[in-house]
Design a protein around this motif. Structure first.
Motif, PDB file in Angstrom:
ATOM      1  N   TRP A   1       0.826  -1.204   0.000  1.00  0.00           N
ATOM      2  CA  TRP A   1       0.000   0.000   0.000  1.00  0.00           C
ATOM      3  C   TRP A   1       0.862   1.257   0.000  1.00  0.00           C
ATOM      4  O   TRP A   1       1.909   1.307   0.648  1.00  0.00           O
ATOM      5  N   HIS A   2       0.365   2.300  -0.669  1.00  0.00           N
ATOM      6  CA  HIS A   2       0.841   3.658  -0.441  1.00  0.00           C
ATOM      7  C   HIS A   2      -0.281   4.408   0.258  1.00  0.00           C
ATOM      8  O   HIS A   2      -1.421   4.439  -0.216  1.00  0.00           O
ATOM      9  N   VAL A   3       0.024   4.980   1.416  1.00  0.00           N
ATOM     10  CA  VAL A   3      -0.995   5.673   2.195  1.00  0.00           C
ATOM     11  C   VAL A   3      -0.386   6.910   2.826  1.00  0.00           C
ATOM     12  O   VAL A   3       0.779   6.915   3.218  1.00  0.00           O
ATOM     13  N   GLN A   4      -1.150   7.965   2.885  1.00  0.00           N
ATOM     14  CA  GLN A   4      -0.725   9.183   3.581  1.00  0.00           C
ATOM     15  C   GLN A   4      -1.554   9.322   4.851  1.00  0.00           C
ATOM     16  O   GLN A   4      -2.770   9.118   4.831  1.00  0.00           O
ATOM     17  N   ILE A   5      -0.883   9.671   5.938  1.00  0.00           N
ATOM     18  CA  ILE A   5      -1.552   9.862   7.221  1.00  0.00           C
ATOM     19  C   ILE A   5      -1.133  11.212   7.775  1.00  0.00           C
ATOM     20  O   ILE A   5       0.067  11.510   7.882  1.00  0.00           O
ATOM     21  N   MET A   6      -2.109  12.034   8.090  1.00  0.00           N
ATOM     22  CA  MET A   6      -1.785  13.369   8.613  1.00  0.00           C
ATOM     23  C   MET A   6      -2.874  13.834   9.561  1.00  0.00           C
ATOM     24  O   MET A   6      -4.023  13.378   9.497  1.00  0.00           O
TER      25      MET A   6
ATOM     26  N   GLY B   1      -6.767  13.831  15.916  1.00  0.00           N
ATOM     27  CA  GLY B   1      -8.175  13.873  16.292  1.00  0.00           C
ATOM     28  C   GLY B   1      -8.893  12.636  15.823  1.00  0.00           C
ATOM     29  O   GLY B   1      -8.266  11.627  15.500  1.00  0.00           O
ATOM     30  N   PRO B   2     -10.233  12.669  15.785  1.00  0.00           N
ATOM     31  CA  PRO B   2     -10.993  11.520  15.292  1.00  0.00           C
ATOM     32  C   PRO B   2     -10.540  11.164  13.877  1.00  0.00           C
ATOM     33  O   PRO B   2     -10.285  12.051  13.056  1.00  0.00           O
ATOM     34  N   SER B   3     -10.452   9.872  13.575  1.00  0.00           N
ATOM     35  CA  SER B   3      -9.889   9.460  12.288  1.00  0.00           C
ATOM     36  C   SER B   3     -10.956   9.428  11.191  1.00  0.00           C
ATOM     37  O   SER B   3     -12.107   9.063  11.425  1.00  0.00           O
ATOM     38  N   ILE B   4     -10.525   9.821  10.008  1.00  0.00           N
ATOM     39  CA  ILE B   4     -11.379   9.826   8.828  1.00  0.00           C
ATOM     40  C   ILE B   4     -10.660   9.078   7.718  1.00  0.00           C
ATOM     41  O   ILE B   4      -9.518   9.398   7.372  1.00  0.00           O
ATOM     42  N   LEU B   5     -11.318   8.081   7.172  1.00  0.00           N
ATOM     43  CA  LEU B   5     -10.805   7.359   6.015  1.00  0.00           C
ATOM     44  C   LEU B   5     -11.269   8.091   4.760  1.00  0.00           C
ATOM     45  O   LEU B   5     -12.466   8.279   4.557  1.00  0.00           O
ATOM     46  N   MET B   6     -10.315   8.505   3.911  1.00  0.00           N
ATOM     47  CA  MET B   6     -10.622   9.270   2.709  1.00  0.00           C
ATOM     48  C   MET B   6     -10.302   8.420   1.484  1.00  0.00           C
ATOM     49  O   MET B   6      -9.151   8.016   1.284  1.00  0.00           O
TER      50      MET B   6
ATOM     51  N   GLY C   1      -9.525   5.964 -11.112  1.00  0.00           N
ATOM     52  CA  GLY C   1      -8.537   6.628 -11.948  1.00  0.00           C
ATOM     53  C   GLY C   1      -7.697   7.664 -11.240  1.00  0.00           C
ATOM     54  O   GLY C   1      -6.778   8.231 -11.831  1.00  0.00           O
ATOM     55  N   SER C   2      -7.975   7.917  -9.980  1.00  0.00           N
ATOM     56  CA  SER C   2      -7.275   8.963  -9.241  1.00  0.00           C
ATOM     57  C   SER C   2      -6.264   8.344  -8.275  1.00  0.00           C
ATOM     58  O   SER C   2      -5.789   7.225  -8.458  1.00  0.00           O
ATOM     59  N   SER C   3      -5.923   9.079  -7.235  1.00  0.00           N
ATOM     60  CA  SER C   3      -5.007   8.617  -6.192  1.00  0.00           C
ATOM     61  C   SER C   3      -5.176   9.538  -4.990  1.00  0.00           C
ATOM     62  O   SER C   3      -6.034  10.431  -5.006  1.00  0.00           O
ATOM     63  N   CYS C   4      -4.348   9.357  -3.992  1.00  0.00           N
ATOM     64  CA  CYS C   4      -4.435  10.214  -2.803  1.00  0.00           C
ATOM     65  C   CYS C   4      -4.228  11.686  -3.140  1.00  0.00           C
ATOM     66  O   CYS C   4      -4.649  12.564  -2.381  1.00  0.00           O
TER      67      CYS C   4
ATOM     68  N   ILE D   1      -6.645   9.365   7.024  1.00  0.00           N
ATOM     69  CA  ILE D   1      -6.033   8.161   6.475  1.00  0.00           C
ATOM     70  C   ILE D   1      -6.369   8.148   4.987  1.00  0.00           C
ATOM     71  O   ILE D   1      -7.541   7.989   4.612  1.00  0.00           O
ATOM     72  N   ILE D   2      -5.359   8.329   4.142  1.00  0.00           N
ATOM     73  CA  ILE D   2      -5.598   8.602   2.724  1.00  0.00           C
ATOM     74  C   ILE D   2      -4.798   7.616   1.869  1.00  0.00           C
ATOM     75  O   ILE D   2      -3.641   7.873   1.510  1.00  0.00           O
ATOM     76  N   PRO D   3      -5.366   6.463   1.521  1.00  0.00           N
ATOM     77  CA  PRO D   3      -4.632   5.483   0.717  1.00  0.00           C
ATOM     78  C   PRO D   3      -4.826   5.691  -0.782  1.00  0.00           C
ATOM     79  O   PRO D   3      -5.802   6.301  -1.231  1.00  0.00           O
TER      80      PRO D   3
END
Length: 294
Positions: free
Chosen positions: A30-35, A38-43, A48-51, A68-70
């Motif tokens: 996986w490639h995932v960005q985490i930033m 606070g409360p977590s949100i999965l985006m 056809g797109s990406s993070c 959490i942005i994979p």
């Protein structure tokens, strides 16, 4: 094996590169960005797109939420799984594994287009129990009529044809073609975002992953199950969206008990890339309906 985007080449200019992580879960990379905190949100981005699709919206939310942005399977810098991993249930299962690896139980799921469908599938399952689901131009139903019967098979044929995959990737090097594709959805996005889409579609591995996903998806079961959704569903819909017209959101809202339509005037399918401030405000208003944040 088709060439995927290279982190040391295309990835050098990737938005929020310093927040990127590469993790292997169950043999899948996986490639995932985490930033944020606070409360977590999965985006979850769309087909056809990406993070990178969340590049301008994420900083507007990161001071109050952990994002959490994979890159979805087959997309961007994530690996491409076998066919079952590219189906709607397969992607949802793989994402549940990713969340478990980080020990995240998301407070909310934010999905764009096909990403909203994945989020809805996850919200309908037992392991993931978000408090809210927010869809930006959510794609919850199959194409109507002949298109719904023809497109999955056509995508499968295209994905299997290496010449066509490479031809699509070669054509994507022309930024004008990429811009016309984006405009056909009713959106106009900044030049730096267009550059990232060009980077993605110029890589045959990304193109093949997208086509294989399109061939593996079937939204009929999800569309029927949405009436059982037990969490609030906010349907943010761009008035100029030609890919998933606003009519679809209003139809769905009549069927789903806790669904709310939020109009985004003047915006197209990529509303969050066109006007991230307006979309962030709509998201915050939706979150305010869920108390307490936890």
């Amino acid at each position: 094996m088709y060439r995927k985007p290279n982190w040391n080449v295309e990835g050098r200019a990737w938005p929020h590169r310093n927040h990127s992580r590469f993790i292997t879960v169950g043999g899948f990379g996986w490639h995932v960005q985490i930033m944020g905190k606070g409360p977590s949100i999965l985006m979850l981005h769309g087909t056809g797109s990406s993070c990178h699709s969340w590049a301008d919206l994420a900083p507007l939310l990161a001071d109050r939420y952990c994002l959490i942005i994979p890159d979805l399977p087959g997309h961007g810098f994530s690996d491409t799984p076998k066919r079952e991993g590219l189906s709607l249930p397969g992607m949802a299962d793989m994402l549940q594994g990713l969340l478990a690896a980080f020990d995240y139980q998301p407070f909310g799921i934010l999905g764009h287009s096909a990403g909203a469908a994945i989020g809805a599938h996850m919200a309908l399952s037992d392991p993931i129990k978000p408090k809210i689901l927010i869809a930006i131009n959510g794609s919850f139903a199959p194409f109507e009529g002949l298109a719904g019967m023809v497109l999955p098979g056509a995508a499968q044929l295209l994905a299997l044809n290496g010449i066509i995959v490479h031809a699509i990737a070669s054509g994507a090097k022309d930024i004008g073609r990429v811009e016309r594709l984006i405009r056909s959805t009713g959106s106009q996005i900044p030049p730096q975002a267009l550059d990232r889409y060009r980077d993605l579609f110029a890589a045959p591995g990304h193109v093949a992953g997208v086509l294989r996903m399109m061939a593996a998806w079937d939204l009929r079961a999800l569309n029927q199950q949405l009436v059982n959704l037990q969490v609030p569903l906010f349907l943010l819909t761009g008035s100029r969206d030609t890919a998933v017209p606003p009519l679809f959101a209003h139809r769905l809202a009549r069927r789903v008990k806790q669904a709310h339509v939020v109009d985004l005037p003047g915006l197209g399918h990529l509303a969050h890339e066109e006007n991230p401030i307006a979309v962030a405000e709509a998201i915050e208003q939706a979150f305010l309906t869920i108390k307490p944040l936890a």
